[in-house]
Design a protein around this motif. Structure first.
Motif, PDB file in Angstrom:
ATOM      1  N   GLU A  10       1.865  -6.453  -5.390  1.00 44.49           N
ATOM      2  CA  GLU A  10       0.795  -6.586  -4.280  1.00 44.49           C
ATOM      3  C   GLU A  10       1.058  -5.338  -3.282  1.00 44.49           C
ATOM      4  OE1 GLU A  10       0.079 -10.913  -3.006  1.00 44.49           O
ATOM      5  OE2 GLU A  10       2.179 -10.797  -3.482  1.00 44.49           O
ATOM      6  N   LEU A  11       2.247  -4.982  -2.901  1.00 42.94           N
ATOM      7  CA  LEU A  11       2.483  -3.851  -2.201  1.00 42.94           C
ATOM      8  C   LEU A  11       2.115  -2.322  -2.796  1.00 42.94           C
ATOM      9  CD1 LEU A  11       6.235  -4.532  -0.951  1.00 42.94           C
ATOM     10  CD2 LEU A  11       4.115  -4.845   0.441  1.00 42.94           C
ATOM     11  N   GLU A  12       2.028  -2.517  -4.153  1.00 44.51           N
ATOM     12  CA  GLU A  12       1.782  -0.988  -4.876  1.00 44.51           C
ATOM     13  C   GLU A  12       0.303  -1.032  -4.864  1.00 44.51           C
ATOM     14  OE1 GLU A  12       3.448  -1.346  -8.698  1.00 44.51           O
ATOM     15  OE2 GLU A  12       5.146  -0.551  -8.194  1.00 44.51           O
ATOM     16  N   ASN A  13      -0.583  -2.264  -4.779  1.00 41.19           N
ATOM     17  CA  ASN A  13      -1.921  -2.335  -4.498  1.00 41.19           C
ATOM     18  C   ASN A  13      -2.558  -2.232  -3.322  1.00 41.19           C
ATOM     19  OD1 ASN A  13      -2.206  -2.278  -7.462  1.00 41.19           O
ATOM     20  ND2 ASN A  13      -1.893  -4.531  -7.453  1.00 41.19           N
ATOM     21  N   HIS A  14      -1.843  -2.354  -2.290  1.00 40.51           N
ATOM     22  CA  HIS A  14      -2.124  -2.456  -1.080  1.00 40.51           C
ATOM     23  C   HIS A  14      -2.616  -1.089  -0.663  1.00 40.51           C
ATOM     24  CE1 HIS A  14      -2.232  -4.036   3.072  1.00 40.51           C
ATOM     25  NE2 HIS A  14      -1.848  -2.941   3.712  1.00 40.51           N
ATOM     26  N   ASP A  15      -3.548  -0.946   0.530  1.00 38.22           N
ATOM     27  CA  ASP A  15      -4.360   0.395   0.835  1.00 38.22           C
ATOM     28  C   ASP A  15      -3.273   1.082   2.165  1.00 38.22           C
ATOM     29  OD1 ASP A  15      -6.211   0.576  -0.546  1.00 38.22           O
ATOM     30  OD2 ASP A  15      -7.625  -0.732   0.865  1.00 38.22           O
ATOM     31  N   TYR A  16      -2.599   2.294   1.902  1.00 43.82           N
ATOM     32  CA  TYR A  16      -1.848   2.890   2.959  1.00 43.82           C
ATOM     33  C   TYR A  16      -2.391   4.010   3.368  1.00 43.82           C
ATOM     34  CZ  TYR A  16       1.859   0.021   0.812  1.00 43.82           C
ATOM     35  OH  TYR A  16       2.563  -1.090   0.285  1.00 43.82           O
ATOM     36  N   PRO A  17      -2.007   4.509   4.628  1.00 45.44           N
ATOM     37  CA  PRO A  17      -0.957   4.041   5.321  1.00 45.44           C
ATOM     38  C   PRO A  17      -1.010   2.614   5.910  1.00 45.44           C
ATOM     39  CG  PRO A  17      -2.097   5.786   6.543  1.00 45.44           C
ATOM     40  CD  PRO A  17      -2.784   5.448   5.369  1.00 45.44           C
TER      41      PRO A  17
END
Length: 99
Positions: free
Chosen positions: A17-24
């Motif tokens: 889920e964190l890898e697929n989250h939009d950053y920043p």
């Protein structure tokens, strides 16, 4: 990163889920979205939101930054697996002469 243990920390599905989250993304944004997920380590587990609460980071540029921060925050609780880095990389470089 699903079901993968990195340096004693198991992010489980949260890793994906964190890898697929939009950053920043800010710690507050991540806590709002994933704060109730659990991060597991050798001596127990902790809510993701509790781990990153007050980390002193304004913004994460990538999932890798989040993973590194979590690993630092859980510290010795996660890393103590009877593994020691003591002495690693301390051997003198035999090919370098000072002449």
């Amino acid at each position: 990163m699903s079901d993968e243990r990195s340096q004693g920390v198991d992010f489980g599905e949260l890793g994906d889920e964190l890898e697929n989250h939009d950053y920043p993304a800010t710690p507050d944004e991540l806590t709002e979205e994933y704060g109730d997920r659990t991060v597991e380590y050798n001596d127990g587990e902790e809510r993701f939101g509790d781990v990153i609460e007050g980390v002193g980071v304004d913004e994460f540029e990538s999932a890798e930054e989040v993973f590194e921060t979590v690993m630092m925050m859980v510290g010795g609780e996660a890393a103590d697996e009877g593994h020691s880095d003591r002495g690693a990389g301390t051997a003198p470089d035999e090919e370098t002469d000072s002449f």
